[in-house]
Motif scaffolding. Structure first.
Motif, PDB file in Angstrom:
ATOM      1  N   THR A   5     -44.731  57.421  37.006  1.00 34.88           N
ATOM      2  CA  THR A   5     -45.629  58.561  36.812  1.00 34.88           C
ATOM      3  C   THR A   5     -46.715  58.229  35.792  1.00 34.88           C
ATOM      4  O   THR A   5     -46.526  57.383  34.918  1.00 34.88           O
ATOM      5  CB  THR A   5     -44.870  59.806  36.303  1.00 34.88           C
ATOM      6  N   ILE A   6     -47.840  58.908  35.937  1.00 34.76           N
ATOM      7  CA  ILE A   6     -48.898  58.910  34.941  1.00 34.76           C
ATOM      8  C   ILE A   6     -49.130  60.368  34.572  1.00 34.76           C
ATOM      9  O   ILE A   6     -49.434  61.190  35.445  1.00 34.76           O
ATOM     10  CB  ILE A   6     -50.220  58.316  35.467  1.00 34.76           C
ATOM     11  N   GLU A   7     -48.976  60.698  33.322  1.00 35.53           N
ATOM     12  CA  GLU A   7     -49.151  62.084  32.881  1.00 35.53           C
ATOM     13  C   GLU A   7     -50.279  62.149  31.856  1.00 35.53           C
ATOM     14  O   GLU A   7     -50.305  61.355  30.916  1.00 35.53           O
ATOM     15  CB  GLU A   7     -47.862  62.615  32.248  1.00 35.53           C
ATOM     16  N   THR A   8     -51.186  63.083  32.052  1.00 35.18           N
ATOM     17  CA  THR A   8     -52.295  63.268  31.115  1.00 35.18           C
ATOM     18  C   THR A   8     -52.249  64.672  30.542  1.00 35.18           C
ATOM     19  O   THR A   8     -52.225  65.658  31.288  1.00 35.18           O
ATOM     20  CB  THR A   8     -53.651  63.051  31.809  1.00 35.18           C
ATOM     21  N   ILE A   9     -52.234  64.758  29.224  1.00 35.00           N
ATOM     22  CA  ILE A   9     -52.263  66.050  28.530  1.00 35.00           C
ATOM     23  C   ILE A   9     -53.505  66.070  27.639  1.00 35.00           C
ATOM     24  O   ILE A   9     -53.698  65.173  26.807  1.00 35.00           O
ATOM     25  CB  ILE A   9     -51.000  66.261  27.683  1.00 35.00           C
ATOM     26  N   LEU A  32     -50.649  51.272  38.986  1.00 39.90           N
ATOM     27  CA  LEU A  32     -51.866  50.668  38.447  1.00 39.90           C
ATOM     28  C   LEU A  32     -53.101  51.395  38.967  1.00 39.90           C
ATOM     29  O   LEU A  32     -54.038  51.682  38.212  1.00 39.90           O
ATOM     30  CB  LEU A  32     -51.932  49.185  38.818  1.00 39.90           C
ATOM     31  N   ALA A  33     -53.105  51.706  40.255  1.00 41.57           N
ATOM     32  CA  ALA A  33     -54.241  52.408  40.850  1.00 41.57           C
ATOM     33  C   ALA A  33     -54.418  53.785  40.226  1.00 41.57           C
ATOM     34  O   ALA A  33     -55.545  54.219  39.943  1.00 41.57           O
ATOM     35  CB  ALA A  33     -54.045  52.524  42.359  1.00 41.57           C
ATOM     36  N   GLU A  34     -53.310  54.460  39.996  1.00 41.49           N
ATOM     37  CA  GLU A  34     -53.389  55.798  39.397  1.00 41.49           C
ATOM     38  C   GLU A  34     -53.880  55.736  37.961  1.00 41.49           C
ATOM     39  O   GLU A  34     -54.655  56.597  37.519  1.00 41.49           O
ATOM     40  CB  GLU A  34     -52.010  56.475  39.460  1.00 41.49           C
ATOM     41  N   LEU A  35     -53.452  54.722  37.224  1.00 42.31           N
ATOM     42  CA  LEU A  35     -53.894  54.595  35.833  1.00 42.31           C
ATOM     43  C   LEU A  35     -55.394  54.286  35.771  1.00 42.31           C
ATOM     44  O   LEU A  35     -56.115  54.861  34.949  1.00 42.31           O
ATOM     45  CB  LEU A  35     -53.095  53.508  35.120  1.00 42.31           C
ATOM     46  N   ALA A  36     -55.855  53.385  36.627  1.00 41.38           N
ATOM     47  CA  ALA A  36     -57.284  53.070  36.658  1.00 41.38           C
ATOM     48  C   ALA A  36     -58.105  54.314  36.974  1.00 41.38           C
ATOM     49  O   ALA A  36     -59.137  54.584  36.333  1.00 41.38           O
ATOM     50  CB  ALA A  36     -57.560  51.973  37.686  1.00 41.38           C
ATOM     51  N   GLU A  37     -57.669  55.092  37.960  1.00 41.53           N
ATOM     52  CA  GLU A  37     -58.387  56.310  38.325  1.00 41.53           C
ATOM     53  C   GLU A  37     -58.351  57.334  37.198  1.00 41.53           C
ATOM     54  O   GLU A  37     -59.312  58.085  36.992  1.00 41.53           O
ATOM     55  CB  GLU A  37     -57.796  56.900  39.604  1.00 41.53           C
ATOM     56  N   THR A  38     -57.254  57.373  36.455  1.00 42.95           N
ATOM     57  CA  THR A  38     -57.153  58.283  35.312  1.00 42.95           C
ATOM     58  C   THR A  38     -58.240  57.980  34.286  1.00 42.95           C
ATOM     59  O   THR A  38     -58.927  58.888  33.790  1.00 42.95           O
ATOM     60  CB  THR A  38     -55.771  58.171  34.654  1.00 42.95           C
ATOM     61  N   PHE A  82     -52.702  42.948  44.753  1.00 43.95           N
ATOM     62  CA  PHE A  82     -51.792  43.372  43.698  1.00 43.95           C
ATOM     63  C   PHE A  82     -52.368  43.065  42.318  1.00 43.95           C
ATOM     64  O   PHE A  82     -52.385  43.924  41.438  1.00 43.95           O
ATOM     65  CB  PHE A  82     -50.432  42.691  43.836  1.00 43.95           C
ATOM     66  N   PHE A  83     -52.844  41.854  42.124  1.00 43.49           N
ATOM     67  CA  PHE A  83     -53.357  41.487  40.807  1.00 43.49           C
ATOM     68  C   PHE A  83     -54.690  42.162  40.496  1.00 43.49           C
ATOM     69  O   PHE A  83     -55.046  42.311  39.321  1.00 43.49           O
ATOM     70  CB  PHE A  83     -53.452  39.964  40.678  1.00 43.49           C
ATOM     71  N   MET A  84     -55.388  42.596  41.528  1.00 38.91           N
ATOM     72  CA  MET A  84     -56.587  43.401  41.283  1.00 38.91           C
ATOM     73  C   MET A  84     -56.218  44.736  40.652  1.00 38.91           C
ATOM     74  O   MET A  84     -57.058  45.380  40.015  1.00 38.91           O
ATOM     75  CB  MET A  84     -57.356  43.632  42.580  1.00 38.91           C
ATOM     76  N   GLY A  85     -54.970  45.146  40.803  1.00 33.64           N
ATOM     77  CA  GLY A  85     -54.523  46.380  40.157  1.00 33.64           C
ATOM     78  C   GLY A  85     -54.693  46.302  38.655  1.00 33.64           C
ATOM     79  O   GLY A  85     -55.233  47.217  38.011  1.00 33.64           O
ATOM     80  N   PHE A  86     -54.234  45.196  38.056  1.00 34.16           N
ATOM     81  CA  PHE A  86     -54.412  45.010  36.613  1.00 34.16           C
ATOM     82  C   PHE A  86     -55.885  44.830  36.275  1.00 34.16           C
ATOM     83  O   PHE A  86     -56.358  45.332  35.245  1.00 34.16           O
ATOM     84  CB  PHE A  86     -53.603  43.811  36.130  1.00 34.16           C
ATOM     85  N   ALA A  87     -56.618  44.099  37.122  1.00 36.26           N
ATOM     86  CA  ALA A  87     -58.043  43.901  36.887  1.00 36.26           C
ATOM     87  C   ALA A  87     -58.775  45.241  36.861  1.00 36.26           C
ATOM     88  O   ALA A  87     -59.629  45.484  35.996  1.00 36.26           O
ATOM     89  CB  ALA A  87     -58.630  42.999  37.973  1.00 36.26           C
ATOM     90  N   ASN A  88     -58.438  46.125  37.780  1.00 37.07           N
ATOM     91  CA  ASN A  88     -59.095  47.428  37.853  1.00 37.07           C
ATOM     92  C   ASN A  88     -58.792  48.294  36.644  1.00 37.07           C
ATOM     93  O   ASN A  88     -59.662  49.032  36.161  1.00 37.07           O
ATOM     94  CB  ASN A  88     -58.694  48.152  39.137  1.00 37.07           C
TER      95      ASN A  88
END
Length: 251
Positions: A5-9, A32-38, A82-88
């Motif tokens: 999960t990614i949670e933002t408060i 990773l994708a969700e964190l980048a979008e966050t 997959f590694f683009m996830g960290f790059a993003n």
């Protein structure tokens, strides 16, 4: 099954972003994708001045890439993706106009070290040892290396990358510049993180955004650089050496 999960408060101009995965806060691609979008969304949010990045629970801050997903990669395209996830994620943190404060409560490995390095200011506890173990499984810290080197320099990055089996303690990480402040306990760290973040609520957002650009100068080529690095890792993860090494870690 998506277990992370990614949670933002958001409260009082402070956005607290917490990531979690039951496997020591490791990162599968969807997380990773969700964190980048966050980070991309928070960059546009005029209601916040600062971001605090942290992970859930009290032990590991981040175990890096998901071994399960690494083992499942069977072609070059998927490896690169997959590694683009960290790059993003790193590029999203770099481009985000908000100052990002890292809250590192425990051990961090591989991609987790990259996340800490991509923070603009990092708090840690004595338990926050770090390790770049990628070479032991036949790949290397290629995607995160630019972020790590930017923070701690080439010599320390070389030491961390080549002595891949040994941990470096939080004191070492602070001396090299990865962590700015180190505390004996999570409780005392959290008090300082909160006080530090609250200061930013009174600062000029435009000045903070301009300062962030200055602090990240000479990184304008990272979109292409990190993509090239992801391709290297994506190729190496298909090697027999890496597949066998990952299988041993899973046993």
């Amino acid at each position: 099954m998506n277990q992370g999960t990614i949670e933002t408060i958001i409260e009082n101009k402070i956005a607290a972003v917490t990531f979690f995965h039951p496997a020591s806060n490791s990162f599968p691609s969807y997380l990773l994708a969700e964190l980048a979008e966050t980070f991309n969304q928070l960059d546009k949010n005029e209601e916040i001045n600062v971001i605090v990045l942290k992970s859930a629970k009290e032990k590991a801050f981040c175990a890096g890439a998901s071994f399960d997903e690494l083992l499942a990669i069977d072609n070059l395209e998927d490896g690169g993706k997959f590694f683009m996830g960290f790059a993003n994620v790193i590029n999203a943190m770099r481009k985000c106009s908000k100052i990002i404060i890292g809250r590192i409560q425990g051990k961090t490995v591989g991609g987790g070290v990259g996340l800490a390095a991509a923070c603009d200011y990092a708090f840690a506890t004595d338990a926050a040892s770090i390790k770049l173990s990628e070479i032991t499984i036949g790949i290397g810290p290629f995607v995160i290396e630019p972020a790590v080197e930017r923070k701690i320099g080439l010599a320390a990055t070389s030491e961390l990358s080549l002595d891949a089996s040994n941990w470096r303690n939080a004191k070492w990480a602070a001396e090299k510049g990865l962590f700015q402040e180190v505390f004996e306990s999570i409780e005392t760290m959290d008090i300082s993180v909160q006080k530090f973040a609250e200061r930013f609520t009174n600062y000029n957002p435009e000045a903070l955004a301009d300062l962030k650009k200055v602090l990240w100068k000479n990184t304008e080529n990272w979109d292409s650089l990190l993509a090239e690095r992801a391709e290297i890792s994506g190729k190496l993860v298909l090697s027999n050496f890496t597949k066998e090494a990952l299988s041993k870690f899973k046993k």
